[in-house]
Every structure is written in C-alpha cells, then in structure tokens.
Scaffold this active site. Structure first.
Site, PDB file in Angstrom:
ATOM      1  N   PRO A  47       7.893  -5.077   4.991  1.00  0.00           N
ATOM      2  CA  PRO A  47       7.728  -5.303   6.435  1.00  0.00           C
ATOM      3  C   PRO A  47       9.007  -5.887   7.040  1.00  0.00           C
ATOM      4  CG  PRO A  47       6.695  -7.074   5.197  1.00  0.00           C
ATOM      5  CD  PRO A  47       7.210  -6.089   4.178  1.00  0.00           C
TER       6      PRO A  47
ATOM      7  N   ASP B 224       9.995  -6.463  -5.018  1.00  0.00           N
ATOM      8  CA  ASP B 224       9.046  -6.993  -4.041  1.00  0.00           C
ATOM      9  C   ASP B 224       9.124  -8.510  -4.128  1.00  0.00           C
ATOM     10  OD1 ASP B 224       6.183  -5.700  -2.641  1.00  0.00           O
ATOM     11  OD2 ASP B 224       6.400  -7.863  -2.797  1.00  0.00           O
TER      12      ASP B 224
ATOM     13  N   THR C 289      11.227   4.494   6.063  1.00  0.00           N
ATOM     14  CA  THR C 289      10.075   4.838   6.919  1.00  0.00           C
ATOM     15  C   THR C 289       9.324   3.554   7.279  1.00  0.00           C
ATOM     16  OG1 THR C 289       8.641   5.200   5.003  1.00  0.00           O
ATOM     17  CG2 THR C 289       9.753   7.147   5.888  1.00  0.00           C
ATOM     18  N   SER C 290       9.979   2.401   7.114  1.00  0.00           N
ATOM     19  CA  SER C 290       9.261   1.139   7.349  1.00  0.00           C
ATOM     20  C   SER C 290       9.521   0.597   8.754  1.00  0.00           C
ATOM     21  CB  SER C 290       9.617   0.117   6.274  1.00  0.00           C
ATOM     22  OG  SER C 290       8.765  -0.986   6.396  1.00  0.00           O
ATOM     23  N   ARG C 291      10.639  -0.100   8.929  1.00  0.00           N
ATOM     24  CA  ARG C 291      11.017  -0.580  10.256  1.00  0.00           C
ATOM     25  C   ARG C 291      12.536  -0.515  10.365  1.00  0.00           C
ATOM     26  NH1 ARG C 291       6.676   0.288  11.592  1.00  0.00           N
ATOM     27  NH2 ARG C 291       5.080  -1.045  12.536  1.00  0.00           N
TER      28      ARG C 291
ATOM     29  N   ASP D 211      12.790   7.464   9.515  1.00  0.00           N
ATOM     30  CA  ASP D 211      11.690   7.687  10.452  1.00  0.00           C
ATOM     31  C   ASP D 211      11.654   6.556  11.467  1.00  0.00           C
ATOM     32  OD1 ASP D 211       9.302   9.172  11.282  1.00  0.00           O
ATOM     33  OD2 ASP D 211       8.209   7.361  10.673  1.00  0.00           O
TER      34      ASP D 211
ATOM     35  N   LYS E  59       0.825  -1.218   0.000  1.00  0.00           N
ATOM     36  CA  LYS E  59       0.000   0.000   0.000  1.00  0.00           C
ATOM     37  C   LYS E  59       0.861   1.270   0.000  1.00  0.00           C
ATOM     38  CE  LYS E  59      -2.171  -1.790   3.581  1.00  0.00           C
ATOM     39  NZ  LYS E  59      -1.787  -3.201   3.482  1.00  0.00           N
ATOM     40  N   ILE E  60       1.842   1.323   0.910  1.00  0.00           N
ATOM     41  CA  ILE E  60       2.648   2.548   1.046  1.00  0.00           C
ATOM     42  C   ILE E  60       3.617   2.691  -0.128  1.00  0.00           C
ATOM     43  CG2 ILE E  60       4.362   3.729   2.495  1.00  0.00           C
ATOM     44  CD1 ILE E  60       2.974   2.291   4.926  1.00  0.00           C
TER      45      ILE E  60
ATOM     46  N   GLU F  45      15.123   1.954  18.287  1.00  0.00           N
ATOM     47  CA  GLU F  45      14.204   3.050  18.655  1.00  0.00           C
ATOM     48  C   GLU F  45      13.371   2.752  19.893  1.00  0.00           C
ATOM     49  OE1 GLU F  45      11.764   2.982  14.939  1.00  0.00           O
ATOM     50  OE2 GLU F  45      10.058   2.867  16.303  1.00  0.00           O
TER      51      GLU F  45
ATOM     52  N   HIS G 180       9.646   8.243  14.309  1.00  0.00           N
ATOM     53  CA  HIS G 180       8.522   7.362  13.957  1.00  0.00           C
ATOM     54  C   HIS G 180       7.194   8.146  13.908  1.00  0.00           C
ATOM     55  CE1 HIS G 180       7.540   2.835  13.860  1.00  0.00           C
ATOM     56  NE2 HIS G 180       6.609   3.494  13.212  1.00  0.00           N
TER      57      HIS G 180
HETATM   58  P1  NAD Z   1       1.857  -3.885   2.810  1.00  0.00           P
HETATM   59  O1  NAD Z   1       1.674  -5.196   3.488  1.00  0.00           O
HETATM   60  O2  NAD Z   1       0.715  -3.295   2.035  1.00  0.00           O
HETATM   61  O3  NAD Z   1       3.103  -3.985   1.809  1.00  0.00           O
HETATM   62  C1  NAD Z   1       4.305  -4.633   2.138  1.00  0.00           C
HETATM   63  C2  NAD Z   1       4.939  -5.099   0.824  1.00  0.00           C
HETATM   64  O4  NAD Z   1       6.196  -5.683   1.142  1.00  0.00           O
HETATM   65  C3  NAD Z   1       4.096  -6.169   0.101  1.00  0.00           C
HETATM   66  O5  NAD Z   1       3.944  -5.838  -1.254  1.00  0.00           O
HETATM   67  C4  NAD Z   1       4.923  -7.437   0.279  1.00  0.00           C
HETATM   68  O6  NAD Z   1       4.803  -8.334  -0.827  1.00  0.00           O
HETATM   69  C5  NAD Z   1       6.327  -6.852   0.356  1.00  0.00           C
HETATM   70  N1  NAD Z   1       7.279  -7.787   0.936  1.00  0.00           N
HETATM   71  C6  NAD Z   1       7.071  -8.751   1.863  1.00  0.00           C
HETATM   72  N2  NAD Z   1       8.208  -9.427   2.090  1.00  0.00           N
HETATM   73  C7  NAD Z   1       9.150  -8.864   1.304  1.00  0.00           C
HETATM   74  C8  NAD Z   1      10.537  -9.128   1.102  1.00  0.00           C
HETATM   75  N3  NAD Z   1      11.146 -10.138   1.736  1.00  0.00           N
HETATM   76  N4  NAD Z   1      11.205  -8.353   0.225  1.00  0.00           N
HETATM   77  C9  NAD Z   1      10.564  -7.359  -0.444  1.00  0.00           C
HETATM   78  N5  NAD Z   1       9.258  -7.072  -0.295  1.00  0.00           N
HETATM   79  C10 NAD Z   1       8.569  -7.813   0.580  1.00  0.00           C
HETATM   80  O7  NAD Z   1       2.369  -2.893   3.921  1.00  0.00           O
HETATM   81  P2  NAD Z   1       2.274  -1.289   3.929  1.00  0.00           P
HETATM   82  O8  NAD Z   1       0.990  -0.866   4.510  1.00  0.00           O
HETATM   83  O9  NAD Z   1       2.714  -0.776   2.603  1.00  0.00           O
HETATM   84  O10 NAD Z   1       3.402  -0.970   5.013  1.00  0.00           O
HETATM   85  C11 NAD Z   1       4.780  -1.260   4.772  1.00  0.00           C
HETATM   86  C12 NAD Z   1       5.525  -1.136   6.067  1.00  0.00           C
HETATM   87  O11 NAD Z   1       5.531   0.224   6.489  1.00  0.00           O
HETATM   88  C13 NAD Z   1       4.892  -1.889   7.252  1.00  0.00           C
HETATM   89  O12 NAD Z   1       5.357  -3.225   7.304  1.00  0.00           O
HETATM   90  C14 NAD Z   1       5.343  -1.112   8.456  1.00  0.00           C
HETATM   91  O13 NAD Z   1       6.498  -1.735   8.980  1.00  0.00           O
HETATM   92  C15 NAD Z   1       5.732   0.257   7.895  1.00  0.00           C
HETATM   93  N6  NAD Z   1       4.928   1.345   8.455  1.00  0.00           N
HETATM   94  C16 NAD Z   1       5.575   2.403   9.015  1.00  0.00           C
HETATM   95  C17 NAD Z   1       4.841   3.454   9.549  1.00  0.00           C
HETATM   96  C18 NAD Z   1       5.518   4.669  10.154  1.00  0.00           C
HETATM   97  O14 NAD Z   1       4.853   5.468  10.825  1.00  0.00           O
HETATM   98  N7  NAD Z   1       6.799   4.880   9.939  1.00  0.00           N
HETATM   99  C19 NAD Z   1       3.448   3.402   9.539  1.00  0.00           C
HETATM  100  C20 NAD Z   1       2.820   2.311   8.929  1.00  0.00           C
HETATM  101  C21 NAD Z   1       3.570   1.277   8.397  1.00  0.00           C
END
Ligand code: NAD
Length: 337
Positions: free
Chosen positions: A209, A176, A235-237, A261, A156-157, A266, A298
């Site tokens: 993730p 991906d 901005t993920s983890r 982020d 999604k992001i 953290e 974050h």
């Molecule tokens: P999502 O589940 O919609 O998308 C994650 C994508 O990663 C999917 O397309 C999946 O196929 C892909 N993926 C899974 N394993 C993988 C790998 N080994 N290599 C490459 N790609 C892989 O998630 P999202 O809603 O887009 O969120 C992504 C991440 O953003 C979340 O996991 C979360 O950790 C992080 N996040 C951060 C904040 C923040 O405030 N900083 C807020 C929300 C989410």
C-alpha cells in the site's frame, strides 16, 4: 441516506444502481462526475454520505467542510485509502469505510497481463500486423519459466500474483513488512530483504500500500541495485515509485521494461479523455515515448466481478450505518494515532 457519489464513471453506474435497488429504497443517489476536492464538496450539501473513488481527495479542509455541512459518513469505492486523512476524519467524527477486497484476482491478472504484453511486445506486434507488416524483427521475448520474480507486498493481490508466477515456473522472491510464512511455504516463495530482491529479480512487481514508509520505495538507489534490464511493474499506487528516477533508469537501460497501471500524478489525468488537448504533464509524455513502457489508466480492478463486489460492499457499509451499526470495513475505528 442521501449519498453523493463523486468521480462517477459510466462503467460503474449500473452496478451501483443495482446494489442501491437491493437496499429497497433506503438510499438515494446523486451522481457527480467531478472529483471530490475543496470546491466540489459543496455539491454534497444535504447529503448524509459521500461515496468516493481513488482520485477523490478527502483531505483535512475537505473533511472539515464535510463535517461543517453535517456529513458523517464516507464510503470508499476502493480498497486503498491513502487519499483520506483518517486521523482528521476520526477527530471530526466522520466514519470512513472501504471495500477491503473486491477482486484481488482482477488486479493480479492485470499485473500478469502487463508482464506478458511487455515481454512478448504484444502492442507493437498488433500494430505491426494491422499495417500488414508480418516481420518478427524486434519482437523477441523471454521465457517466464525459470526467471526470478520479486513481489513487494504479499497481501491478497501479491499472493495471487505469486501463485500465477509460480504456475509459470518462476522462482518467487518476496518482501513484506509482515512476512507470511504459510504463504511462502505453499508457493515455494522465499522472503528476502529489499536489496536481495532487487539484486536477484528479473521481474519486480509492487503490491504494497502507499503509506509514508512506502512513498518512493522505488527510488534511484533501489533502481541501481536492480539487475540491468529488469522488468518493473506497478499496479499498486503511483507514489510507490519515483517516476523521475524510473525515467532515468529507462534512459540508461537499467530498467528494460516498465508496466504501470498507476502513476504518481494520475489524479485529474487518469479516467479522463485528453485526446483533443495538448497534455501538460511532461513526465507521462516522456514515459509514453519509450517503446518498452506500457501504461494503463488505473484499470487493473476493472472486471465485472470487481465492479459488482465494490458496489455490493459499498452499500453494505452504507446499510450498516443507516441501521446505526458499525461495519467491519470501518477504517476510522481501526485507526490509532
Ligand atoms: P493487502 O492489504 O492485502 O496487502 C498489502 C501488503 O503490503 C500486506 O501484506 C502488508 O503487510 C504489506 N505492506 C505494508 N506495508 C509494507 C511496507 N512498508 N513494505 C512492504 N510491504 C508492506 O492489500 P491488497 O488487497 O493486496 O492490495 C495491495 C495494493 O494494491 C493496495 O494498497 C492498493 O493500493 C492497490 N490496488 C490497486 C488496484 C488497481 O486497480 N490498480 C486495485 C486494488 C488495489
């Protein structure tokens, strides 16, 4: 239900209380500022559910204690669930649900904000102007248009980030584990392997993730494959990035810009005020010493829209459980292993 809300922040009390009110007295909230851990789980005695956030720890000992004091539910006020031992939860009969999507726009837009602020050196420029220094030396940026942006994780992001970057006129490369052909076609994006993405991208942004396979996805070897002077955004983890390797990359100039982020250490640091103390974390202090590093604590999710959606979905999950139903956001029922 009696709900113990851990790691409560001032910014989310109002939306949580409003969402709770909409549930017409079905739930009572106890707010705790403490993070959930092996000690603080005792605060949840007498509660039916925990409502936890990104830096709470629902590890095996915490879950065992939660089950022992009669707890059955954990509602995550977040999308990521790397802080919950789902296998243990399932075994202990604890049901866990998350908020799978509350505003992917909020995170994608913050990602772009980090890119632009780093590129155009906005923090430095602002500090300078406030000191009545109107010199432009040292503030040269680059056009985003025409640059190659590599997106790792096109969920999604990642997709919204790609859409915005496409709008800027960037060439978008993606990686991906599960490529999405329809998305790639829509934005003229191209799926490539990790090495190609690293070698060809001017900007690399992480949206996968944190799972065992993605731990330290960005390590010394990957950094060496990147273009010299690359911009890296996470901005993920935090755990996706080996911070020590990134510090070495910054020192050598291999990494030209770093926007974070999230940070691997953290927990217990982000969301808290340490301005009156001597910080003991030498990695973050080293990161903060680079002029080409921008760190936020974050906050990518932190918009009014996202907070309302988080609160509403958290109470939707709790309402389902209170009514003896399953919620479609339940992680434990989807978890097989
Ligand atoms: P999502 O589940 O919609 O998308 C994650 C994508 O990663 C999917 O397309 C999946 O196929 C892909 N993926 C899974 N394993 C993988 C790998 N080994 N290599 C490459 N790609 C892989 O998630 P999202 O809603 O887009 O969120 C992504 C991440 O953003 C979340 O996991 C979360 O950790 C992080 N996040 C951060 C904040 C923040 O405030 N900083 C807020 C929300 C989410």
């Amino acid at each position: 239900m009696n709900i113990a809300v851990f790691d409560t922040h001032e910014f989310e009390r109002k939306p949580l209380m409003e969402a709770c009110e909409h549930a017409n007295g079905k739930h009572q909230l106890s707010f705790f500022e403490a993070n959930l851990n092996e000690k603080t789980i005792e605060l949840a005695q007498g509660s039916d559910a925990l409502a936890i956030f990104v830096n709470d720890t629902a590890s095996l000992p915490v879950l065992e204690r939660w089950a022992a004091i009669g707890g059955r539910y954990i509602a995550l006020r977040a999308a990521g669930y790397n802080n919950v031992d789902l296998q243990a939860a399932k075994r202990l009969g604890i049901r866990v649900a998350n908020v799978p999507s509350y505003s992917p726009h909020a995170v994608a837009e913050h990602t772009i904000a980090l890119m632009l602020a780093l590129n155009r050196k906005l923090i430095r420029a602002n500090t300078r102007v406030r000191d009545f220094n109107f010199s432009l030396n040292g503030l040269v940026g680059f056009d985003m248009s025409g640059k190659t942006a590599g997106i790792i994780g096109t969920g999604k992001i990642g997709q919204i980030t790609a859409k915005i970057l496409d709008g800027f006129g960037c060439k978008v490369l993606c990686y991906d584990a599960y490529p999405n052909a329809a998305f790639a076609e829509r934005y003229g994006a191209q799926y490539v392997d990790m090495e190609t993405l690293c070698r060809q991208s001017d900007i690399i942004t992480l949206h996968a993730p944190l799972v065992p396979e993605t731990k330290y996805l960005i390590n010394e070897e990957r950094i060496m494959q990147m273009k010299r002077g690359v911009m890296l955004i996470n901005t993920s983890r935090g755990g996706l990035v080996n911070t020590k390797a990134v510090i070495n990359g910054l020192k050598s100039g291999q990494i030209g810009y770093l926007g974070l982020d999230v940070y691997e250490l953290e927990q217990g640091l982000f969301f808290h005020d340490f301005s009156d103390t001597v910080l003991q974390d030498d990695m973050i202090t080293r990161l903060l010493s680079f002029p080409n590093v921008l760190i936020t604590s974050h906050q990518a999710f932190l918009t009014e829209t996202a907070l309302k959606n988080i609160a509403d979905t958290t109470f939707y999950n709790l309402d389902c459980w209170a009514a003896g139903k399953e919620t479609e956001n339940e992680l434990t029922s989807k978890f097989n292993s």
